[in-house]
Scaffold this active site. Sequence first.
Site, PDB file in Angstrom:
ATOM      1  N   SER A 166       7.587   4.678  -5.049  1.00  9.76           N
ATOM      2  CA  SER A 166       7.263   5.938  -5.720  1.00  9.76           C
ATOM      3  C   SER A 166       7.660   5.979  -7.190  1.00  9.76           C
ATOM      4  O   SER A 166       7.601   7.035  -7.823  1.00  9.76           O
ATOM      5  CB  SER A 166       7.904   7.130  -4.995  1.00  9.76           C
ATOM      6  OG  SER A 166       7.447   7.179  -3.658  1.00  9.76           O
ATOM      7  N   CYS A 183       0.848  -1.191   0.000  1.00 10.67           N
ATOM      8  CA  CYS A 183       0.000   0.000   0.000  1.00 10.67           C
ATOM      9  C   CYS A 183       0.882   1.240   0.000  1.00 10.67           C
ATOM     10  O   CYS A 183       2.061   1.182   0.330  1.00 10.67           O
ATOM     11  CB  CYS A 183      -0.926   0.003   1.203  1.00 10.67           C
ATOM     12  SG  CYS A 183      -0.122   0.363   2.768  1.00 10.67           S
ATOM     13  N   ALA A 241       6.505  -1.869  -4.659  1.00  9.02           N
ATOM     14  CA  ALA A 241       6.632  -1.130  -3.393  1.00  9.02           C
ATOM     15  C   ALA A 241       5.573  -0.025  -3.282  1.00  9.02           C
ATOM     16  O   ALA A 241       4.788   0.190  -4.210  1.00  9.02           O
ATOM     17  CB  ALA A 241       8.030  -0.560  -3.285  1.00  9.02           C
ATOM     18  N   HIS A 242       5.599   0.674  -2.164  1.00  6.77           N
ATOM     19  CA  HIS A 242       4.574   1.695  -1.907  1.00  6.77           C
ATOM     20  C   HIS A 242       4.647   2.861  -2.881  1.00  6.77           C
ATOM     21  O   HIS A 242       5.698   3.269  -3.306  1.00  6.77           O
ATOM     22  CB  HIS A 242       4.622   2.221  -0.470  1.00  6.77           C
ATOM     23  CG  HIS A 242       5.971   2.611   0.041  1.00  6.77           C
ATOM     24  ND1 HIS A 242       6.171   3.081   1.296  1.00  6.77           N
ATOM     25  CD2 HIS A 242       7.198   2.586  -0.536  1.00  6.77           C
ATOM     26  CE1 HIS A 242       7.445   3.332   1.478  1.00  6.77           C
ATOM     27  NE2 HIS A 242       8.083   3.051   0.388  1.00  6.77           N
ATOM     28  N   ASN A 243       3.458   3.377  -3.214  1.00  6.95           N
ATOM     29  CA  ASN A 243       3.300   4.568  -4.048  1.00  6.95           C
ATOM     30  C   ASN A 243       3.733   4.383  -5.495  1.00  6.95           C
ATOM     31  O   ASN A 243       3.862   5.361  -6.234  1.00  6.95           O
ATOM     32  CB  ASN A 243       4.060   5.766  -3.446  1.00  6.95           C
ATOM     33  CG  ASN A 243       3.549   6.145  -2.072  1.00  6.95           C
ATOM     34  OD1 ASN A 243       3.790   5.433  -1.100  1.00  6.95           O
ATOM     35  ND2 ASN A 243       2.805   7.222  -1.976  1.00  6.95           N
TER      36      ASN A 243
END
Lengths: 346, 346, 346
Positions: free
Chosen positions: C261, C220, C241-243
């Site tokens: 990201s 998330c 991974a996140h974002n």
Amino acid sequence: MKFPIQQIAGLLQGEVVGDDTIVIDNLSTLENAKKGCISFLSNPKYENFIYQTKASAVIVKSDFMPAREIKPTLIRVKDPYLAFSILLEEYDKMMSYLKVGIEEPSFIGKGSVTGEEVYRGAFSYIGENVKIGKNVKIYPHVYVGDGVKIGDNTILNPGVKIYSNVQIGNNCHIHAGAIIGSDGFGFAPQKDGTYKKIPQLGNVILEDNVDIGANTVLDCATLESTIIKAGAKLDNLIQIAHNVVIGENTVIAGQAGISGSTKIGKNCVLAGQVGIAGHVDIADKVTIGAQAGITKSIPTEGQIVLGSPAIPVGDFRRVFIVFKKLPELQEKILKLEESVRNFQEG
Amino acid sequence: MKFPIQQIAGLLQGEVVGDDTIVIDNLSTLENAKKGCISFLSNPKYENFIYQTKASAVIVKSDFMPAREIKPTLIRVKDPYLAFSILLEEYDKMMSYLKVGIEEPSFIGKGSVTGEEVYRGAFSYIGENVKIGKNVKIYPHVYVGDGVKIGDNTILNPGVKIYSNVQIGNNCHIHAGAIIGSDGFGFAPQKDGTYKKIPQLGNVILEDNVDIGANTVLDCATLESTIIKAGAKLDNLIQIAHNVVIGENTVIAGQAGISGSTKIGKNCVLAGQVGIAGHVDIADKVTIGAQAGITKSIPTEGQIVLGSPAIPVGDFRRVFIVFKKLPELQEKILKLEESVRNFQEG
Amino acid sequence: MKFPIQQIAGLLQGEVVGDDTIVIDNLSTLENAKKGCISFLSNPKYENFIYQTKASAVIVKSDFMPAREIKPTLIRVKDPYLAFSILLEEYDKMMSYLKVGIEEPSFIGKGSVTGEEVYRGAFSYIGENVKIGKNVKIYPHVYVGDGVKIGDNTILNPGVKIYSNVQIGNNCHIHAGAIIGSDGFGFAPQKDGTYKKIPQLGNVILEDNVDIGANTVLDCATLESTIIKAGAKLDNLIQIAHNVVIGENTVIAGQAGISGSTKIGKNCVLAGQVGIAGHVDIADKVTIGAQAGITKSIPTEGQIVLGSPAIPVGDFRRVFIVFKKLPELQEKILKLEESVRNFQEG
């Protein structure tokens, strides 16, 4: 979970400006906020977002004066970013330990005990003679084998599988699908070309404050223990082979793999997809760049390496600059050879 | 499980010295032993451990004479290491097949049959028309799809998922979280840039004595079978794509990935994080070094390769020595160019 | 499922030759077919298989005339390969959505609703306030956290774990063991060398027609959303991974890893074991070769790269040719140096 804005302002020692009867149920950035969210404005560069946000409340600096009409309730504080971080942590802690009690059907074997405030989700399985501390959260589809010990405040997310006799400390967080204590990969080659399994009877020990990512696998030791020391943080899809020791506060990024009997020091950083051979020792505070391959010990504390096989990062960068120009270098050599031939011939 | 020391001595054809009434419940090294453990002393170098160990019993050489007082009961045998190995295997076999019977709730669909001495853990799911042999151990949270066949003495650890129509042989061991028979990754590009799934209707066949590591994934074939031949051993977090064939007694280490339709010979060794492209053939007894990338077939039996893309290991080592000196080489070339310019100019 | 041959012929607008009373229960190649299978003969090169096949029926070209006696029933059509593909898709669609209803025990929390034709397998867990569309298939051991939304016709295979507040669109297919929405790997280093978790309160959004492979993990976002856009296809054991944002119709092969990201454009192709650093932007239609390592943004649409760190594929190939000859190049340089020394010395 709904929190009155006054309660939040109290926690942050801030001053409420606007409607002080609203309730908050989530946190968000200004840009992504919905009704019920609280957000923050720290960098004046993003001020225009505050006039468009759907957030119900925004944490702002004590001296913030809106340039035009503004809908959300404001909480004025000294440092909005810090205040928001505190809020995030409080909210996270509250949400993480929200679940309490036993959902049915769930399974617990004889001789097993759990502490206060435990959550055992539906379809969770706890074997025999398991000892579980207080405030432990065992989500649905978690399997805890016979003889396992788990400390206080540890979270096992859905589908985590813990093999027999594994020991887990306090305040650990194991993410969904992680496997702790599967058999080490040990096979003895036989004369006829087949392999005979070497029994793997050891266990895994996770000390306190260890985080294990989703679908990561930690194999048990052959006879002793695979050990993840206090404060180590492991990301998703990592492979930790039998008899490995990971030092305190070492951080390992996704898809890294550590082969059998390797020992990694404390406060190391391993980037994504790193591979480390077996029976290797890595000193403290070593940094290993993404996709690097480590084939021998790194005895120097604080060393930074890159490449496969890995070399010191400065060397790698200097080498790589020339590597990219190899065709050009070859061309130069050919020309040099021609020149030298010309000299020799004439 | 507790075993009288006399029973263990009988199995090992050894002589008991000391308290012959004790019972043993685990195996360990001298160093890590607790009360109730049996350990061994083979290498005289480690003799001092025997005076400090907490082991209740130690297997020693027939001619071993303690230099000072000793607490554990001794079992004297001809070859302590071999005796301990035998004990390990017996213990491991016993522990592996300990569980018998059906824990509730568990699910079994119509038309499915299981043999004698089967274990079906709580929350295990068996679909319809499944055939399971005798002495098979199905741990909690295992899913077995419709039409699956499983031979005798096979172990499915917690959370293993077997898709429909997969066939698994005798004496296989599938570790926690492994997925057998998920859809192959086949998509046909469409004119508008989207992809259309190519149905994956084949299955996976595991022959006898196959081991599959934790969270490893084996995709089903598009129409036929993805095949893992007898005696192959796969470690954790490995990706096996559709229509792959792995030869007899081939060993694959953690996080390796084999792309679609590739065929690997028998008695090969693939190290960790190896990647193999699709539609490639690998000869028998080939060894592929860690992190190597295989882009084309390796037709030579016994070949050893390394690097990405991989080349013969000897070549790789020779190349890598020079690779590390590339900046130095570039320097030499610049100097040579200068010298040659000097000659030419004067 | 059994289908009369006449029904199949009707669907394919073909003509039945031979026994038109048979029923078909599977599809296969000529070589692997068993009784009850239908197969096809498109390439005349494989004609001899049709005389040996065990298939009960074979789809052939309208003008196909068997050279000798033939057992299977034939269906004559214009384009046998196309006809077989249509059959495959119909069969696959039918099999995928076959399961309907609720198997017990299963768990559904308060405030959760499901649409028509839903399947909820035994031991599946649905939390509170979950919204599930029609014709969704939730297999055994699936976990769906609180507040999750799932569109129509989406399939969650056994053991899939969906964390709270994840949003999944229509026609998605999530394979066994995939984890959607686990905490992003964010830790702030403290002065004493320990790490403090940065709360991860965002979610994951899967748009329509997204496929996620077995044991793949999607973290998330910290506060917002990790987004997989419409039509993207992810293979097994991938780490997101996140974002991260993955663009429309981008295809990612097994064991690739994308750090936090990073944004990937639409219609990209990432091969197996690719690694991408964090905070990197990849343009549309970029192709990244197997095992490549991406350390910086790729702003050029349609770029093809290879290597770690990656460079344009043409450059990589030219460089690699010279790389393999490095010892030879070194030899040449030594010889040149000798020649130059000889000149200089006289």
